[in-house]
Write an enzyme that holds these catalytic residues in place. Structure first.
Site, PDB file in Angstrom:
ATOM      1  N   ARG A   1      54.942   0.618  61.374  1.00 24.59           N
ATOM      2  CA  ARG A   1      55.616  -0.665  61.572  1.00 24.59           C
ATOM      3  C   ARG A   1      54.531  -1.699  61.884  1.00 24.59           C
ATOM      4  O   ARG A   1      53.696  -1.489  62.766  1.00 24.59           O
ATOM      5  CB  ARG A   1      56.584  -0.567  62.753  1.00 24.59           C
ATOM      6  CG  ARG A   1      57.304  -1.864  62.972  1.00 24.59           C
ATOM      7  CD  ARG A   1      57.501  -2.157  64.413  1.00 24.59           C
ATOM      8  NE  ARG A   1      58.114  -3.467  64.594  1.00 24.59           N
ATOM      9  CZ  ARG A   1      58.170  -4.075  65.750  1.00 24.59           C
ATOM     10  NH1 ARG A   1      57.679  -3.500  66.823  1.00 24.59           N
ATOM     11  NH2 ARG A   1      58.717  -5.253  65.845  1.00 24.59           N
TER      12      ARG A   1
ATOM     13  N   ARG B   1      63.274 -14.166  76.583  1.00 24.94           N
ATOM     14  CA  ARG B   1      62.735 -15.297  75.806  1.00 24.94           C
ATOM     15  C   ARG B   1      63.751 -16.432  75.734  1.00 24.94           C
ATOM     16  O   ARG B   1      64.949 -16.188  75.593  1.00 24.94           O
ATOM     17  CB  ARG B   1      62.394 -14.861  74.382  1.00 24.94           C
ATOM     18  CG  ARG B   1      61.251 -13.885  74.324  1.00 24.94           C
ATOM     19  CD  ARG B   1      60.993 -13.434  72.896  1.00 24.94           C
ATOM     20  NE  ARG B   1      60.662 -12.025  72.888  1.00 24.94           N
ATOM     21  CZ  ARG B   1      60.878 -11.207  71.863  1.00 24.94           C
ATOM     22  NH1 ARG B   1      61.412 -11.653  70.747  1.00 24.94           N
ATOM     23  NH2 ARG B   1      60.547  -9.940  71.957  1.00 24.94           N
TER      24      ARG B   1
ATOM     25  N   HIS C   1      62.213  -9.005  62.641  1.00 22.63           N
ATOM     26  CA  HIS C   1      63.341  -8.060  62.517  1.00 22.63           C
ATOM     27  C   HIS C   1      63.718  -7.852  61.047  1.00 22.63           C
ATOM     28  O   HIS C   1      64.866  -7.491  60.738  1.00 22.63           O
ATOM     29  CB  HIS C   1      64.606  -8.564  63.253  1.00 22.63           C
ATOM     30  CG  HIS C   1      64.498  -8.558  64.744  1.00 22.63           C
ATOM     31  ND1 HIS C   1      65.080  -9.545  65.517  1.00 22.63           N
ATOM     32  CD2 HIS C   1      63.923  -7.700  65.599  1.00 22.63           C
ATOM     33  CE1 HIS C   1      64.840  -9.296  66.799  1.00 22.63           C
ATOM     34  NE2 HIS C   1      64.133  -8.177  66.866  1.00 22.63           N
TER      35      HIS C   1
ATOM     36  N   ASN D   1      54.869   3.254  65.522  1.00 29.28           N
ATOM     37  CA  ASN D   1      54.976   1.855  65.938  1.00 29.28           C
ATOM     38  C   ASN D   1      54.033   1.684  67.124  1.00 29.28           C
ATOM     39  O   ASN D   1      54.365   2.033  68.259  1.00 29.28           O
ATOM     40  CB  ASN D   1      56.432   1.564  66.334  1.00 29.28           C
ATOM     41  CG  ASN D   1      56.633   0.126  66.770  1.00 29.28           C
ATOM     42  OD1 ASN D   1      55.676  -0.643  66.877  1.00 29.28           O
ATOM     43  ND2 ASN D   1      57.872  -0.235  67.029  1.00 29.28           N
TER      44      ASN D   1
ATOM     45  N   HIS E   1      71.270  -9.597  64.687  1.00 28.46           N
ATOM     46  CA  HIS E   1      70.545  -8.492  65.343  1.00 28.46           C
ATOM     47  C   HIS E   1      70.398  -8.902  66.810  1.00 28.46           C
ATOM     48  O   HIS E   1      69.594  -9.771  67.142  1.00 28.46           O
ATOM     49  CB  HIS E   1      69.174  -8.302  64.679  1.00 28.46           C
ATOM     50  CG  HIS E   1      68.332  -7.244  65.338  1.00 28.46           C
ATOM     51  ND1 HIS E   1      68.037  -6.035  64.741  1.00 28.46           N
ATOM     52  CD2 HIS E   1      67.729  -7.206  66.553  1.00 28.46           C
ATOM     53  CE1 HIS E   1      67.296  -5.313  65.558  1.00 28.46           C
ATOM     54  NE2 HIS E   1      67.094  -6.000  66.663  1.00 28.46           N
ATOM     55  N   LEU E   2      71.209  -8.285  67.664  1.00 30.20           N
ATOM     56  CA  LEU E   2      71.250  -8.692  69.073  1.00 30.20           C
ATOM     57  C   LEU E   2      70.789  -7.539  69.955  1.00 30.20           C
ATOM     58  O   LEU E   2      71.541  -6.584  70.193  1.00 30.20           O
ATOM     59  CB  LEU E   2      72.674  -9.106  69.462  1.00 30.20           C
ATOM     60  CG  LEU E   2      73.388 -10.099  68.526  1.00 30.20           C
ATOM     61  CD1 LEU E   2      74.817 -10.348  68.994  1.00 30.20           C
ATOM     62  CD2 LEU E   2      72.619 -11.398  68.435  1.00 30.20           C
TER      63      LEU E   2
ATOM     64  N   ILE F   1      72.939  -4.815  71.803  1.00 29.45           N
ATOM     65  CA  ILE F   1      74.064  -5.662  72.203  1.00 29.45           C
ATOM     66  C   ILE F   1      75.090  -5.744  71.080  1.00 29.45           C
ATOM     67  O   ILE F   1      76.298  -5.569  71.299  1.00 29.45           O
ATOM     68  CB  ILE F   1      73.553  -7.077  72.590  1.00 29.45           C
ATOM     69  CG1 ILE F   1      72.656  -6.997  73.830  1.00 29.45           C
ATOM     70  CG2 ILE F   1      74.718  -8.033  72.808  1.00 29.45           C
ATOM     71  CD1 ILE F   1      71.915  -8.292  74.168  1.00 29.45           C
ATOM     72  N   GLY F   2      74.622  -5.986  69.867  1.00 35.54           N
ATOM     73  CA  GLY F   2      75.526  -6.142  68.726  1.00 35.54           C
ATOM     74  C   GLY F   2      76.376  -4.910  68.473  1.00 35.54           C
ATOM     75  O   GLY F   2      77.549  -5.000  68.103  1.00 35.54           O
ATOM     76  N   GLU F   3      75.789  -3.724  68.714  1.00 35.09           N
ATOM     77  CA  GLU F   3      76.521  -2.484  68.447  1.00 35.09           C
ATOM     78  C   GLU F   3      77.435  -2.076  69.600  1.00 35.09           C
ATOM     79  O   GLU F   3      78.422  -1.362  69.397  1.00 35.09           O
ATOM     80  CB  GLU F   3      75.531  -1.338  68.176  1.00 35.09           C
ATOM     81  CG  GLU F   3      74.793  -1.498  66.861  1.00 35.09           C
ATOM     82  CD  GLU F   3      73.590  -0.570  66.738  1.00 35.09           C
ATOM     83  OE1 GLU F   3      73.637   0.549  67.287  1.00 35.09           O
ATOM     84  OE2 GLU F   3      72.603  -0.967  66.094  1.00 35.09           O
ATOM     85  N   ASN F   4      77.082  -2.519  70.819  1.00 34.45           N
ATOM     86  CA  ASN F   4      77.796  -1.984  71.994  1.00 34.45           C
ATOM     87  C   ASN F   4      78.616  -2.978  72.802  1.00 34.45           C
ATOM     88  O   ASN F   4      79.533  -2.566  73.517  1.00 34.45           O
ATOM     89  CB  ASN F   4      76.785  -1.348  72.964  1.00 34.45           C
ATOM     90  CG  ASN F   4      76.070  -0.181  72.329  1.00 34.45           C
ATOM     91  OD1 ASN F   4      76.712   0.799  71.937  1.00 34.45           O
ATOM     92  ND2 ASN F   4      74.758  -0.276  72.186  1.00 34.45           N
TER      93      ASN F   4
ATOM     94  N   ASN G   1      67.231  -6.615  72.863  1.00 30.29           N
ATOM     95  CA  ASN G   1      66.404  -7.288  73.846  1.00 30.29           C
ATOM     96  C   ASN G   1      65.742  -8.501  73.197  1.00 30.29           C
ATOM     97  O   ASN G   1      65.693  -9.580  73.752  1.00 30.29           O
ATOM     98  CB  ASN G   1      65.394  -6.283  74.389  1.00 30.29           C
ATOM     99  CG  ASN G   1      64.838  -6.753  75.692  1.00 30.29           C
ATOM    100  OD1 ASN G   1      65.492  -7.518  76.401  1.00 30.29           O
ATOM    101  ND2 ASN G   1      63.628  -6.350  75.982  1.00 30.29           N
TER     102      ASN G   1
ATOM    103  N   GLU H   1      65.848   1.024  61.707  1.00 36.71           N
ATOM    104  CA  GLU H   1      64.566   0.512  61.235  1.00 36.71           C
ATOM    105  C   GLU H   1      63.627   1.651  60.830  1.00 36.71           C
ATOM    106  O   GLU H   1      62.868   1.520  59.879  1.00 36.71           O
ATOM    107  CB  GLU H   1      63.933  -0.359  62.318  1.00 36.71           C
ATOM    108  CG  GLU H   1      64.750  -1.634  62.530  1.00 36.71           C
ATOM    109  CD  GLU H   1      64.357  -2.417  63.771  1.00 36.71           C
ATOM    110  OE1 GLU H   1      63.613  -3.376  63.648  1.00 36.71           O
ATOM    111  OE2 GLU H   1      64.821  -2.057  64.865  1.00 36.71           O
TER     112      GLU H   1
HETATM  113  P1  AMP Z   1      67.820  -3.023  71.974  1.00 37.11           P
HETATM  114  O1  AMP Z   1      66.641  -3.947  72.140  1.00 37.11           O
HETATM  115  O2  AMP Z   1      68.375  -3.049  70.586  1.00 37.11           O
HETATM  116  O3  AMP Z   1      67.558  -1.637  72.487  1.00 37.11           O
HETATM  117  O4  AMP Z   1      68.993  -3.609  72.914  1.00 37.11           O
HETATM  118  C1  AMP Z   1      68.842  -3.721  74.303  1.00 37.11           C
HETATM  119  C2  AMP Z   1      69.988  -4.555  74.856  1.00 37.11           C
HETATM  120  O5  AMP Z   1      71.243  -3.930  74.517  1.00 37.11           O
HETATM  121  C3  AMP Z   1      69.972  -4.700  76.363  1.00 37.11           C
HETATM  122  O6  AMP Z   1      70.236  -6.050  76.741  1.00 37.11           O
HETATM  123  C4  AMP Z   1      71.131  -3.831  76.816  1.00 37.11           C
HETATM  124  O7  AMP Z   1      71.725  -4.296  77.984  1.00 37.11           O
HETATM  125  C5  AMP Z   1      72.084  -3.979  75.646  1.00 37.11           C
HETATM  126  N1  AMP Z   1      73.064  -2.887  75.642  1.00 37.11           N
HETATM  127  C6  AMP Z   1      72.856  -1.585  75.373  1.00 37.11           C
HETATM  128  N2  AMP Z   1      74.009  -0.871  75.526  1.00 37.11           N
HETATM  129  C7  AMP Z   1      74.948  -1.755  75.907  1.00 37.11           C
HETATM  130  C8  AMP Z   1      76.340  -1.668  76.236  1.00 37.11           C
HETATM  131  N3  AMP Z   1      76.982  -0.499  76.201  1.00 37.11           N
HETATM  132  N4  AMP Z   1      76.991  -2.799  76.582  1.00 37.11           N
HETATM  133  C9  AMP Z   1      76.343  -3.973  76.631  1.00 37.11           C
HETATM  134  N5  AMP Z   1      75.043  -4.137  76.314  1.00 37.11           N
HETATM  135  C10 AMP Z   1      74.353  -3.056  75.975  1.00 37.11           C
END
Ligand code: AMP
Length: 396
Positions: free
Chosen positions: A90, A238, A179, A7, A205-206, A329-332, A208, A382
């Site tokens: 990618r 954004r 995405h 990538n 898909h949540l 964000i979506g996963e955590n 950055n 991905e």
């Molecule tokens: P990504 O672009 O998929 O790597 O996601 C990045 C975003 O996920 C950032 O805003 C992080 O703050 C958020 N994130 C990662 N881990 C957590 C967590 N345990 N709780 C809340 N947000 C998280």
């Protein structure tokens, strides 16, 4: 089959060496600050190293990575020539040329070059990465996997903007969506869990960067990102959806050029701009918990937008079987998932608050037993989609 996944960004390179059959990642890493000074974070054989290395161009960075794969403590293969079977790239923008991944030849590169005006930051770096791989690993098949391809199935009524039609025919102004590899992977996993061929799934898909996608019978029907990844949800930096008149207004009030305003909306807005704290949701949640009202407002704006997209996409598809949350964000972030789903009980969307709080990295269902709509957390992958498409296009 061993697949090298690349990538290439404007000053960075993310890579993985993956065994397609076992999904095992043998080595992975990130080269940063290419053209500035250079740094590499590399992980292999349970060893993670960070090294400052001068990378004048992407070529030196890729050469360095290939050397790490065959030499020293982090060696994972004997030779590049015999052990790497194919390379998967990618690529952010495939425009209307590509509705699926493709084996790269000269005509593909020419099309990627034609698409540079639509992705001026990304496509030149991808083309560079492809050309360097062709030079350093001659004879190996290279495959392009596009962020936009999955969304090429959108009907015109969803991808057309309400501006004069000539802007589409002459300048290709339309919604492309991004995405796509993540939305495709997560919606397929959801369809398997639902065990339903004609499923209606909404993927959130949540990360950055964030986007929502309506997937009907396995096909993207609509998605929140547009001509560029600026449209749709509020993201780390954004702004997402905005009255276009804001641009002209800000240009006048802040004495900015068009490019400066677009940069401002891409890099200084979103969670960062509203909270004034950070683009990282974790820091914003911490501040909100301590009573910072702007941090709480940023969270509320983000959750409200996601909720509005879920409702409108359920309407567009005539219903919804599952809502999926994925990416950082979506996963955590259980708080975000709970806030997004609360109030949607009238649509048959009922989140189980206890299940939602459980933290692990597995695919899991977080809806109540009585919820008509399933709610899933599905970790995205991905790189696996890139490896899989590369495998399918290059297997003998
Ligand atoms: P990504 O672009 O998929 O790597 O996601 C990045 C975003 O996920 C950032 O805003 C992080 O703050 C958020 N994130 C990662 N881990 C957590 C967590 N345990 N709780 C809340 N947000 C998280």
């Amino acid at each position: 089959m061993l697949i090298f996944i690349l990538n290439a960004g404007s000053s960075s390179l993310k890579y993985q060496l993956m065994n397609h059959a076992t999904h095992r990642v043998l080595a992975s890493g990130l080269c940063e600050r290419i053209g500035i000074d250079g740094r590499i974070i590399h992980e292999a054989n349970d060893l993670k190293t960070t090294t400052d290395v001068d990378f004048p161009t992407h070529k030196e960075a890729i050469e360095y990575v290939l050397k790490l794969l065959v030499e020293g403590k982090q060696k994972v293969i004997d030779t590049i020539e015999h052990d790497i079977d194919a390379i998967g790239h990618r690529v952010v923008h495939g425009g209307e040329y590509f509705n699926q991944s493709v084996l790269i030849d000269d005509s593909v590169i020419r099309k990627l070059e034609k698409l540079i005006p639509l992705a001026p930051l990304h496509n030149p770096a991808h083309i560079l990465g492809i050309k360097i791989c062709l030079e350093l690993m001659p004879g190996k098949p290279n495959v392009a996997v596009f962020d936009t391809a999955f969304h090429q199935s959108m009907p015109a009524c969803n991808y057309m903007y309400a501006i004069p039609y000539e802007d589409y025919t002459e300048h290709k102004v339309r919604k492309y969506g991004f995405h796509g590899t993540s939305h495709s992977y997560v919606s397929q996993e959801a369809a398997k869990l639902l065990n339903k061929k004609d499923s209606k799934v909404i993927v959130c898909h949540l990360g950055n960067g964030s986007s929502v996608c309506a997937v009907k019978e396995g096909k993207s029907m609509d998605t929140s990102m547009g001509l560029t990844p600026l449209e749709g949800l509020m993201m780390g930096t954004r702004c997402g959806d905005l009255d276009p008149a804001v641009l002209a207004y800000l240009m006048e009030k802040k004495n900015m050029s068009a490019n400066e305003v677009v940069d401002y909306l891409n890099k200084k807005s979103g969670l960062l701009g509203v909270s004034g704290i950070s683009s990282d949701l974790r820091e914003i949640m911490e501040a909100s918990a301590k009573g910072d009202t702007r941090a709480s407002l940023a969270i509320d704006i983000q959750c409200n937008r996601i909720k509005k997209y879920i409702c409108s996409y359920a309407g567009v598809m005539g219903g919804v079987d599952a809502i999926c949350f994925t990416a950082g964000i979506g996963e955590n972030a259980d708080l975000i998932r709970e806030k997004v789903c609360s109030g949607l009980e009238f649509m048959g969307i009922e989140i189980d608050k206890e299940k939602n709080k459980i933290r692990n990295s597995n695919t899991r269902e977080i809806s109540t037993d009585t919820s008509k709509v399933k709610i899933f957390v599905i970790p995205t992958n991905e790189e696996f989609v890139i490896a899989n498409d590369t495998y399918n296009l290059t297997k003998a």
